[in-house]
Scaffold this motif. Structure first.
Motif, PDB file in Angstrom:
ATOM      1  N   SER A 111       0.655  -1.193   0.002  1.00 57.13           N
ATOM      2  CA  SER A 111       0.076   0.113  -0.021  1.00 57.13           C
ATOM      3  C   SER A 111       0.602   1.150   0.148  1.00 57.13           C
ATOM      4  O   SER A 111       0.467   2.143  -0.711  1.00 57.13           O
ATOM      5  CB  SER A 111      -1.063  -0.053   1.128  1.00 57.13           C
ATOM      6  N   THR A 112       1.859   1.376   0.758  1.00 60.64           N
ATOM      7  CA  THR A 112       2.769   2.474   0.938  1.00 60.64           C
ATOM      8  C   THR A 112       4.302   2.103   1.043  1.00 60.64           C
ATOM      9  O   THR A 112       4.485   1.356   1.834  1.00 60.64           O
ATOM     10  CB  THR A 112       2.284   3.397   2.136  1.00 60.64           C
ATOM     11  N   VAL A 113       5.021   2.759   0.448  1.00 60.54           N
ATOM     12  CA  VAL A 113       6.371   2.628   0.614  1.00 60.54           C
ATOM     13  C   VAL A 113       7.114   3.736   1.189  1.00 60.54           C
ATOM     14  O   VAL A 113       7.056   4.743   0.364  1.00 60.54           O
ATOM     15  CB  VAL A 113       7.256   2.263  -0.934  1.00 60.54           C
ATOM     16  N   ILE A 114       7.589   3.703   2.459  1.00 60.37           N
ATOM     17  CA  ILE A 114       8.558   4.774   2.991  1.00 60.37           C
ATOM     18  C   ILE A 114       9.909   4.644   2.781  1.00 60.37           C
ATOM     19  O   ILE A 114      10.284   3.823   3.177  1.00 60.37           O
ATOM     20  CB  ILE A 114       8.134   5.012   4.488  1.00 60.37           C
ATOM     21  N   VAL A 115      10.456   5.813   2.093  1.00 58.15           N
ATOM     22  CA  VAL A 115      11.804   5.662   1.901  1.00 58.15           C
ATOM     23  C   VAL A 115      12.623   6.635   2.950  1.00 58.15           C
ATOM     24  O   VAL A 115      12.122   7.877   2.938  1.00 58.15           O
ATOM     25  CB  VAL A 115      12.337   6.162   0.335  1.00 58.15           C
ATOM     26  N   LEU A 116      13.242   6.064   3.849  1.00 57.89           N
ATOM     27  CA  LEU A 116      13.818   7.083   4.851  1.00 57.89           C
ATOM     28  C   LEU A 116      15.115   7.843   4.351  1.00 57.89           C
ATOM     29  O   LEU A 116      15.968   7.308   3.776  1.00 57.89           O
ATOM     30  CB  LEU A 116      13.986   6.480   6.168  1.00 57.89           C
ATOM     31  N   ARG A 117      15.204   9.151   4.594  1.00 57.24           N
ATOM     32  CA  ARG A 117      16.431   9.751   4.056  1.00 57.24           C
ATOM     33  C   ARG A 117      17.044  10.422   5.110  1.00 57.24           C
ATOM     34  O   ARG A 117      16.395  10.953   5.911  1.00 57.24           O
ATOM     35  CB  ARG A 117      16.173  10.817   2.739  1.00 57.24           C
ATOM     36  N   ARG A 118      18.326  10.439   4.880  1.00 56.20           N
ATOM     37  CA  ARG A 118      19.345  11.100   6.078  1.00 56.20           C
ATOM     38  C   ARG A 118      20.488  11.741   5.854  1.00 56.20           C
ATOM     39  O   ARG A 118      21.162  11.110   4.971  1.00 56.20           O
ATOM     40  CB  ARG A 118      19.443   9.950   7.040  1.00 56.20           C
ATOM     41  N   SER A 119      21.014  12.739   6.333  1.00 54.14           N
ATOM     42  CA  SER A 119      21.949  13.536   5.831  1.00 54.14           C
ATOM     43  C   SER A 119      23.167  12.537   5.816  1.00 54.14           C
ATOM     44  O   SER A 119      23.512  11.784   6.693  1.00 54.14           O
ATOM     45  CB  SER A 119      22.119  14.823   6.857  1.00 54.14           C
ATOM     46  N   PHE A 128       7.906   0.909  -7.365  1.00 53.93           N
ATOM     47  CA  PHE A 128       6.516   1.028  -6.587  1.00 53.93           C
ATOM     48  C   PHE A 128       5.834   2.263  -7.001  1.00 53.93           C
ATOM     49  O   PHE A 128       4.570   2.682  -6.481  1.00 53.93           O
ATOM     50  CB  PHE A 128       6.655   1.083  -5.102  1.00 53.93           C
ATOM     51  N   GLU A 129       6.332   3.233  -7.990  1.00 54.48           N
ATOM     52  CA  GLU A 129       5.934   4.366  -8.461  1.00 54.48           C
ATOM     53  C   GLU A 129       5.115   5.089  -7.643  1.00 54.48           C
ATOM     54  O   GLU A 129       5.728   5.801  -6.627  1.00 54.48           O
ATOM     55  CB  GLU A 129       4.888   3.882  -9.787  1.00 54.48           C
ATOM     56  N   GLU A 130       3.897   5.516  -7.989  1.00 55.22           N
ATOM     57  CA  GLU A 130       3.209   6.621  -7.039  1.00 55.22           C
ATOM     58  C   GLU A 130       2.716   6.098  -5.406  1.00 55.22           C
ATOM     59  O   GLU A 130       2.573   6.935  -4.661  1.00 55.22           O
ATOM     60  CB  GLU A 130       1.810   6.952  -7.464  1.00 55.22           C
ATOM     61  N   LYS A 131       3.397   5.015  -5.037  1.00 61.31           N
ATOM     62  CA  LYS A 131       3.288   4.720  -3.779  1.00 61.31           C
ATOM     63  C   LYS A 131       4.383   5.150  -2.844  1.00 61.31           C
ATOM     64  O   LYS A 131       4.443   4.766  -1.644  1.00 61.31           O
ATOM     65  CB  LYS A 131       2.970   2.936  -3.775  1.00 61.31           C
ATOM     66  N   VAL A 132       5.494   5.595  -3.631  1.00 60.80           N
ATOM     67  CA  VAL A 132       6.639   5.865  -2.669  1.00 60.80           C
ATOM     68  C   VAL A 132       6.718   7.156  -2.028  1.00 60.80           C
ATOM     69  O   VAL A 132       5.977   8.230  -2.670  1.00 60.80           O
ATOM     70  CB  VAL A 132       7.917   5.911  -3.741  1.00 60.80           C
ATOM     71  N   ARG A 170      -0.196  13.629   4.574  1.00 60.22           N
ATOM     72  CA  ARG A 170       1.168  14.219   4.403  1.00 60.22           C
ATOM     73  C   ARG A 170       1.700  14.093   3.188  1.00 60.22           C
ATOM     74  O   ARG A 170       1.913  12.786   2.817  1.00 60.22           O
ATOM     75  CB  ARG A 170       2.126  14.062   5.985  1.00 60.22           C
ATOM     76  N   ASP A 171       2.535  14.889   2.372  1.00 66.11           N
ATOM     77  CA  ASP A 171       3.075  14.726   1.167  1.00 66.11           C
ATOM     78  C   ASP A 171       4.646  14.166   1.472  1.00 66.11           C
ATOM     79  O   ASP A 171       5.091  14.488   2.499  1.00 66.11           O
ATOM     80  CB  ASP A 171       3.197  15.854   0.446  1.00 66.11           C
ATOM     81  N   SER A 172       4.970  13.687   0.372  1.00 71.12           N
ATOM     82  CA  SER A 172       6.660  13.163   0.314  1.00 71.12           C
ATOM     83  C   SER A 172       7.262  14.448   0.500  1.00 71.12           C
ATOM     84  O   SER A 172       7.264  15.737   0.046  1.00 71.12           O
ATOM     85  CB  SER A 172       6.734  12.400  -0.839  1.00 71.12           C
ATOM     86  N   GLU A 173       8.561  14.165   1.383  1.00 74.59           N
ATOM     87  CA  GLU A 173       9.740  15.344   1.466  1.00 74.59           C
ATOM     88  C   GLU A 173      10.669  15.239   0.153  1.00 74.59           C
ATOM     89  O   GLU A 173      11.021  14.125  -0.264  1.00 74.59           O
ATOM     90  CB  GLU A 173      10.129  15.171   2.607  1.00 74.59           C
ATOM     91  N   GLU A 174      11.051  16.314  -0.392  1.00 73.63           N
ATOM     92  CA  GLU A 174      12.141  16.203  -1.101  1.00 73.63           C
ATOM     93  C   GLU A 174      13.333  16.775  -0.621  1.00 73.63           C
ATOM     94  O   GLU A 174      13.313  17.988   0.025  1.00 73.63           O
ATOM     95  CB  GLU A 174      11.775  17.125  -2.438  1.00 73.63           C
ATOM     96  N   MET A 175      14.614  16.300  -0.934  1.00 79.75           N
ATOM     97  CA  MET A 175      15.916  16.918  -0.347  1.00 79.75           C
ATOM     98  C   MET A 175      16.841  16.600  -1.241  1.00 79.75           C
ATOM     99  O   MET A 175      16.550  15.787  -2.147  1.00 79.75           O
ATOM    100  CB  MET A 175      16.165  16.090   1.007  1.00 79.75           C
TER     101      MET A 175
END
Ligand SMILES: Nc1ncnc2c1ncn2[C@@H]1O[C@H](COP(=O)(O)OP(=O)(O)O)[C@@H](O)[C@H]1O
Ligand SMILES: [Mg+2]
Length: 190
Positions: A92-100, A138-142, A167-172
């Motif tokens: 259903s949803t794919v969360i990609v965690l991003r970290r500095s 996973f296209e739009e699920k990310v 809440r929307d996806s964050e861009e970095m």
């Protein structure tokens, strides 16, 4: 929509080593009563890792077959291999965690990674390779969440909001940051 109203829920947590995947996955599984499925653990238990000195090669096709059987209606699936071993339709949803990358190299130091392994993983984070591969699969699920400067509770709250779609996806752009700081050589193997 409230999270409790969502019926089937198969959440994926992925990202580079050290971003906080397992911490979030454990928190989500406890808070939302989801079964925790650890891709690395399953690969290991099924004897699918070929251990080399530094990297682990995995039989992705076999792992994909095994995971298909394991995915349940309410689960959180965790692992950096997610984009290569999971099918889009069951998720259903794919969360990609991003970290500095500055935070990541400290964690890699603590973990005793070699300089090469540390740079390989940090440069992968800077280029956003896991996000790129996850979107491919996973296209739009990310959705992305930036973990830097956030405590574990904040990240858990953010995750619940992106799962419920509020809440929307964050861009970095770590590349811009690192270039501006003149630190490229710190993170990229010569
Ligand atoms: N949101 C967070 N803020 C600060 N530190 C965190 C956060 N999430 C995890 N950590 C810490 O970062 C390190 C890596 O977390 P971990 O969950 O093991 O990452 P991964 O599973 O992606 O390798 C651990 O020391 C963990 O305690
Ligand atoms: Mg982990």
């Amino acid at each position: 929509m409230f999270i409790s109203q969502i019926q089937g829920m198969s959440i994926v947590i992925t990202g580079n080593p050290g971003v906080g995947k397992h911490t979030l996955a454990k928190g989500l599984s406890e808070k939302m009563k989801l079964e925790l499925i650890d891709i690395n653990q399953i690969a290991k238990n099924s004897g699918l890792f070929e251990e080399n000195n530094e990297s682990n090669d995995v039989d992705a096709e076999k792992l994909q077959e095994i995971l298909k059987q394991k995915i349940s209606n309410r689960c959180v699936i965790v692992g950096h291999l997610a984009p290569y071993v999971l099918d889009k339709d069951k998720i259903s949803t794919v969360i990609v965690l991003r970290r500095s990358p500055y935070d990541l190299i400290k964690i890699y130091d603590e973990r005793g990674y070699s300089d090469k392994k540390s740079k390989e993983n940090a440069s992968s984070e800077i280029l956003g390779i896991t996000t790129y591969d996850a979107k491919n699969q996973f296209e739009e699920k990310v959705v992305q969440i930036n973990v830097s400067g956030k405590n574990i509770k904040d990240v858990l709250n953010k995750a619940e909001l992106v799962i419920s779609g509020t809440r929307d996806s964050e861009e970095m752009d770590w590349l811009e940051l690192v270039t501006k700081n003149n630190d490229l050589q710190k993170f990229f193997v010569d």
